[in-house]
Design a protein around this motif. Sequence first.
Motif, PDB file in Angstrom:
ATOM      1  N   THR A  33      -3.825  -3.250  14.371  1.00 36.30           N
ATOM      2  CA  THR A  33      -2.426  -3.522  13.992  1.00 36.30           C
ATOM      3  C   THR A  33      -2.069  -4.989  14.200  1.00 36.30           C
ATOM      4  OG1 THR A  33      -1.719  -3.037  16.226  1.00 36.30           O
ATOM      5  CG2 THR A  33      -1.597  -1.221  14.626  1.00 36.30           C
ATOM      6  N   ALA A  89      -5.152  -3.835   9.483  1.00 38.59           N
ATOM      7  CA  ALA A  89      -4.517  -2.999   8.450  1.00 38.59           C
ATOM      8  C   ALA A  89      -3.020  -3.002   8.710  1.00 38.59           C
ATOM      9  CB  ALA A  89      -5.043  -1.565   8.504  1.00 38.59           C
ATOM     10  N   MET A  90      -2.275  -3.358   7.695  1.00 37.80           N
ATOM     11  CA  MET A  90      -0.817  -3.397   7.872  1.00 37.80           C
ATOM     12  C   MET A  90      -0.154  -3.699   6.536  1.00 37.80           C
ATOM     13  SD  MET A  90      -0.813  -7.026   9.872  1.00 37.80           S
ATOM     14  CE  MET A  90      -2.293  -6.498  10.715  1.00 37.80           C
ATOM     15  N   MET A 114       3.506  -8.296   6.673  1.00 44.71           N
ATOM     16  CA  MET A 114       3.082  -8.463   8.073  1.00 44.71           C
ATOM     17  C   MET A 114       1.782  -9.257   8.150  1.00 44.71           C
ATOM     18  SD  MET A 114       3.838  -4.644   9.551  1.00 44.71           S
ATOM     19  CE  MET A 114       3.402  -4.865  11.271  1.00 44.71           C
ATOM     20  N   SER A 144      -0.164   4.171  20.785  1.00 41.81           N
ATOM     21  CA  SER A 144       0.384   4.397  19.445  1.00 41.81           C
ATOM     22  C   SER A 144      -0.620   5.138  18.574  1.00 41.81           C
ATOM     23  CB  SER A 144       0.732   3.083  18.756  1.00 41.81           C
ATOM     24  OG  SER A 144       1.550   2.301  19.554  1.00 41.81           O
ATOM     25  N   ALA A 145      -1.878   4.759  18.676  1.00 38.10           N
ATOM     26  CA  ALA A 145      -2.904   5.429  17.869  1.00 38.10           C
ATOM     27  C   ALA A 145      -2.979   6.909  18.224  1.00 38.10           C
ATOM     28  CB  ALA A 145      -4.249   4.756  18.072  1.00 38.10           C
ATOM     29  N   THR A 196      -6.139   1.512  16.745  1.00 35.95           N
ATOM     30  CA  THR A 196      -4.764   1.161  17.106  1.00 35.95           C
ATOM     31  C   THR A 196      -3.777   1.862  16.171  1.00 35.95           C
ATOM     32  OG1 THR A 196      -4.598  -0.826  15.738  1.00 35.95           O
ATOM     33  CG2 THR A 196      -5.614  -1.094  17.896  1.00 35.95           C
ATOM     34  N   GLY A 197      -2.478   1.656  16.449  1.00 32.44           N
ATOM     35  CA  GLY A 197      -1.433   2.483  15.836  1.00 32.44           C
ATOM     36  C   GLY A 197      -1.025   2.122  14.432  1.00 32.44           C
ATOM     37  N   SER A 198      -1.979   2.160  13.521  1.00 30.27           N
ATOM     38  CA  SER A 198      -1.707   1.944  12.091  1.00 30.27           C
ATOM     39  C   SER A 198      -1.762   3.288  11.376  1.00 30.27           C
ATOM     40  CB  SER A 198      -2.772   1.003  11.510  1.00 30.27           C
ATOM     41  OG  SER A 198      -2.918   1.195  10.126  1.00 30.27           O
TER      42      SER A 198
HETATM   43  C1  LIG Z   1       4.461   5.316  10.051  1.00 23.53           C
HETATM   44  C2  LIG Z   1       4.088   4.003  10.674  1.00 23.53           C
HETATM   45  C3  LIG Z   1       3.010   3.321  10.205  1.00 23.53           C
HETATM   46  C4  LIG Z   1       2.643   2.095  10.772  1.00 23.53           C
HETATM   47  N1  LIG Z   1       1.573   1.459  10.258  1.00 23.53           N
HETATM   48  C5  LIG Z   1       1.240   0.245  10.773  1.00 23.53           C
HETATM   49  C6  LIG Z   1       0.130  -0.469  10.239  1.00 23.53           C
HETATM   50  O1  LIG Z   1      -0.546  -0.011   9.321  1.00 23.53           O
HETATM   51  N2  LIG Z   1      -0.157  -1.666  10.790  1.00 23.53           N
HETATM   52  C7  LIG Z   1       0.568  -2.199  11.808  1.00 23.53           C
HETATM   53  O2  LIG Z   1       0.253  -3.307  12.231  1.00 23.53           O
HETATM   54  N3  LIG Z   1       1.602  -1.532  12.337  1.00 23.53           N
HETATM   55  C8  LIG Z   1       1.953  -0.322  11.844  1.00 23.53           C
HETATM   56  N4  LIG Z   1       3.007   0.349  12.390  1.00 23.53           N
HETATM   57  C9  LIG Z   1       3.688  -0.213  13.561  1.00 23.53           C
HETATM   58  C10 LIG Z   1       2.845   0.012  14.827  1.00 23.53           C
HETATM   59  O3  LIG Z   1       2.606   1.406  15.012  1.00 23.53           O
HETATM   60  C11 LIG Z   1       3.556  -0.583  16.035  1.00 23.53           C
HETATM   61  O4  LIG Z   1       3.640  -1.986  15.893  1.00 23.53           O
HETATM   62  C12 LIG Z   1       2.891  -0.225  17.327  1.00 23.53           C
HETATM   63  O5  LIG Z   1       3.601  -0.851  18.378  1.00 23.53           O
HETATM   64  C13 LIG Z   1       1.448  -0.705  17.375  1.00 23.53           C
HETATM   65  O6  LIG Z   1       0.928  -0.423  18.648  1.00 23.53           O
HETATM   66  P1  LIG Z   1      -0.586  -0.749  19.038  1.00 23.53           P
HETATM   67  O7  LIG Z   1      -0.934  -2.057  18.425  1.00 23.53           O
HETATM   68  O8  LIG Z   1      -0.573  -0.794  20.510  1.00 23.53           O
HETATM   69  O9  LIG Z   1      -1.428   0.373  18.532  1.00 23.53           O
HETATM   70  C14 LIG Z   1       3.392   1.579  11.840  1.00 23.53           C
HETATM   71  C15 LIG Z   1       4.480   2.290  12.338  1.00 23.53           C
HETATM   72  C16 LIG Z   1       4.838   3.477  11.749  1.00 23.53           C
HETATM   73  C17 LIG Z   1       6.025   4.224  12.291  1.00 23.53           C
END
Ligand SMILES: Cc1cc2nc3c(=O)[nH]c(=O)nc-3n(C[C@H](O)[C@H](O)[C@H](O)COP(=O)(O)O)c2cc1C
Length: 477
Positions: free
Chosen positions: A96, A128-129, A133, A47-48, A18-20
């Motif tokens: 995330t 991971a966040m 959070m 996001s990932a 996921t997008g971390s």
């Molecule tokens: C540079 C950057 C780093 C991020 N790192 C995290 C992270 O480590 N953990 C997290 O929960 N969200 C993180 N985010 C926010 C997520 O990318 C965001 O909530 C996104 O919608 C998650 O989508 P997903 O859960 O569908 O992958 C980050 C955003 C940015 C811009």
Amino acid sequence: MRESGGRLKNRRIALGITGSIAAYKAVELLRLFQNEGADVRCLMTTSAVEFIGTLTLETLSGRPVDSDVLSLQGDGRIGHIAAAHDVEAIVVAPATAHWLGAMAHGLAGDPITAACLATSVPVVVAPAMDGGMFSHPATQANVARLREFGYRIVEPETGVLASGMTGQGRLASLNRIVDATVEVLGGDASSAPIVATSTVATSTSPAESRTPARRDLAGRHVVVTAGGTAEPIDPVRFVGNRSSGKMGMAVAEDALARGATVTLILGNHSVEPPALCNVTRAETAAEMQAALRALTPPEGPRFDVLVMAAAVADFRPRTTSATKIGREGGMTLELEATPDLLAETAERVRDSIRTAGGRRPILVGFAAETGSLERAPEKLRAKGVDFLVANDVAEPGSGFGTDTNKVTIFSRDAEPEDLPLLSKLEVAELLLDRIVVRLAAAGGAAKGEVPAGEVPAGEAPAGEAPAGEAPAGEAKR
Ligand SMILES: Cc1cc2nc3c(=O)[nH]c(=O)nc-3n(C[C@H](O)[C@H](O)[C@H](O)COP(=O)(O)O)c2cc1C
């Protein structure tokens, strides 16, 4: 890091990313799984894909990445449904905050949540966040919900985060994630040799690295409370105690080595918890109470064994100031008793079994005394537990923070056993030996049966200080 051990030979795993910011580590994780012999396919959120793309993962896994919940595979099958049925475990790393929330609420907006909903195989989740959070009640509630689904949570580590700030939120070491996956697939996480190498940090504890002589807790869920509580006076000060958490951690370590799934309800501590535990942080008596209540719902306890080794404060400030109290005018603290968590939990277990049936778990309390253990038999009876492990914290080698302990094990149906001065791990082993025997005996207990010797709730002797578990070795009351 661990040498390739073949612990996942021919096992089919879906790696959900996921997008971390930690998504880049998923490439290394994929490699570690492959080194263990696994056949890995990747699922990603959109996001990932933004963070690391699909090309590297597709090349290394030799399979297309599924990043679109609406897409079909080349053979016409629905990607996430095919993944749900073709794999033997799903590992979501990094997970995330957003994904945890979606999963906790069953929102199938991406291929990973959809596959998790559609599957019946074990799921391992490594959040991971940012630290804020992760500690937010919403995230903690979502993590708790995932645990209720039976998912194995590999807790994030404390350290410097992407923001430059320090907190608990850093993706767990990749070895911990691999070990947890080996475990949920029924393997022995301790069987791979440890060799010094490379970039991936290890956090292997002694119990994880030794070959367990017996797996007599395989399939059992053991919950352990450990550490001390910190009852806030104001945002910077608290009433606490000297507990290190070592005794509870030793019980957790040995239970893991015997094959149990272990949940550690962890207060303040000075040693790191075993890597493969599910850790629930509980800094205050109230948080520990909430964690224990979540595990003892009216439908029945969610564990086979509960060992309460935490040093829960007996007293807490009656009020907490929202702002730092200045030194002008001095300070008078008014304290109130905290709830008796051991007695309350034992009562909740009894009540649920009376109404819903089911097997009675084994309950163990710790009691720290000073000078004499004469109150222990009455505590055993009044709190309605199977074993009470008592120690005299005033004795040399038997107090807070030591690596050794000298305890007496009181049980409902046997003479008290005085153990010599032993390491806390040895005490844990001997205690779990006795618990295993009791579990086997309780295996045939009828539904709803309340064992002889248990007392109805609320019969704690008058005048006794409200409960709390003593660290045997960090004991109390
Ligand atoms: C540079 C950057 C780093 C991020 N790192 C995290 C992270 O480590 N953990 C997290 O929960 N969200 C993180 N985010 C926010 C997520 O990318 C965001 O909530 C996104 O919608 C998650 O989508 P997903 O859960 O569908 O992958 C980050 C955003 C940015 C811009």
